[in-house]
Design a protein around this motif. Structure first.
Motif: not given
Length: 325
Positions: A156-161, A165-177, A321-322
């Motif tokens: 389970r992943v807390d979606v709002p959190r 977190g993904l608003q920060q820099t350093g994340f790559r484009p992937g299925v989690d997005v 992972r992201m």
């Protein structure tokens, strides 16, 4: 010796991670290799086998069209995708992992705009057995059920959190997005990592499409190749010859000319970066067919039935992972 595959391409690696884990675990037992495979970050001794590429209807560089500009077109696509009340489609993903040709098929459902409701189901048949991945988001919680040849795991992943977190820099484009915001979020993440430079007209089957070609932005390459980051940050061009052979050096997005829908995304190892060629290897392909816009979807499709199962809280691991490596 194990080699890390940090971006084989992230979208397929993430979606097929559960399947690959089962396959590689089976191979490891038979060959005596140690293995460590996780979704979106796969370790293995083999490189990716290219996906067979069909010949499109037109190939000449004379078919490049000056309008609409590639970057503007991608922005229009993001806005159009986000404007639909619902989306439903059949989805297929193909890639070559560990010398295996993998094709996953299933269903994609996207809920009302801005709701972050999503349902994705994928299955791969391996002889008389099947591996599967199911992702269900009600906008607050993302439930991920992975079934491999050896185990089943519910997280389970807390979606709002995770979104924060993904608003920060350093994340790559992937299925989690994709799992957090659907197709609009996925194309937006690609747009933040790739510089879309050229558009050509081409038919996908009988459908007229724009094909938008993108190459890595220098900032993204600095994250992918930390040994070159200082030079890249100083204005030097990245040495793309040093990218691992299983890492795409460009992407192509097939966009319906009439509806601006993303029907296909190809992750390529191009012979000449920034140019289209039939000699380019398709490392991974995501394809949508039988697409329906704004048709009613039962809200129950976006509610995961736990059946008394106890999920693993995967929010922190999800964000890790992201992160670009």
């Amino acid at each position: 010796m194990k080699h890390r595959l940090p971006i084989l391409p992230a979208i397929v690696c993430g979606m097929l991670g559960a399947v690959a884990a089962g396959i590689y675990a089976t191979h490891s037992r038979s060959k005596g290799h140690a293995s460590e495979v996780v979704a979106s970050n796969v370790s293995a001794t083999a490189t990716a086998a290219p996906v067979a590429r069909a010949n499109p209807a037109s190939t000449s560089r004379d078919n490049l069209v000056p309008t609409p500009p590639a970057g503007d077109l991608i922005q229009q696509v993001i806005q159009r995708l986000a404007s639909h009340d619902t989306l439903s489609a059949k989805i297929s993903l193909s890639s070559g992992l560990f010398g295996e040709s993998l094709i996953a098929t299933g269903q994609y459902l996207q809920g009302p705009r801005d709701s972050r409701r999503l349902r994705l189901e994928l299955k791969v048949k391996l002889g008389d057995k099947a591996c599967s991945l199911q992702q269900v988001s009600d906008g607050q919680a993302l439930w991920i059920q992975q079934t491999t040849l050896t185990q089943s795991r519910l997280s389970r992943v807390d979606v709002p959190r995770a979104v924060a977190g993904l608003q920060q820099t350093g994340f790559r484009p992937g299925v989690d997005v994709l799992a957090l915001g659907g197709l609009p979020a996925l194309i937006d993440s690609l747009n933040r990592s790739f510089d879309f430079q050229a558009v050509r007209s081409e038919k996908l089957g009988n459908m007229p499409t724009y094909v938008v070609l993108g190459v890595w932005k220098q900032a993204a390459l600095g994250q992918l190749m930390p040994d070159q980051k200082q030079a890249i940050d100083g204005g030097a061009a990245a040495d793309l010859s040093r990218l691992p052979v299983y890492t795409p050096n460009q992407v192509e997005i097939y966009i319906g000319r009439d509806d601006l829908f993303t029907y296909q995304v190809d992750y390529l190892r191009a012979a000449t970066v920034g140019r289209h060629s039939h000699n380019d290897n398709v490392l991974a392909r995501v394809k949508f067919v039988d697409v329906h816009f704004d048709t009613p979807i039962d809200p129950a499709q976006f509610v995961y039935q736990t059946r008394d199962a106890v999920p693993v809280d995967d929010t922190d691991a999800f964000l890790q992972r992201m992160q670009r490596r």
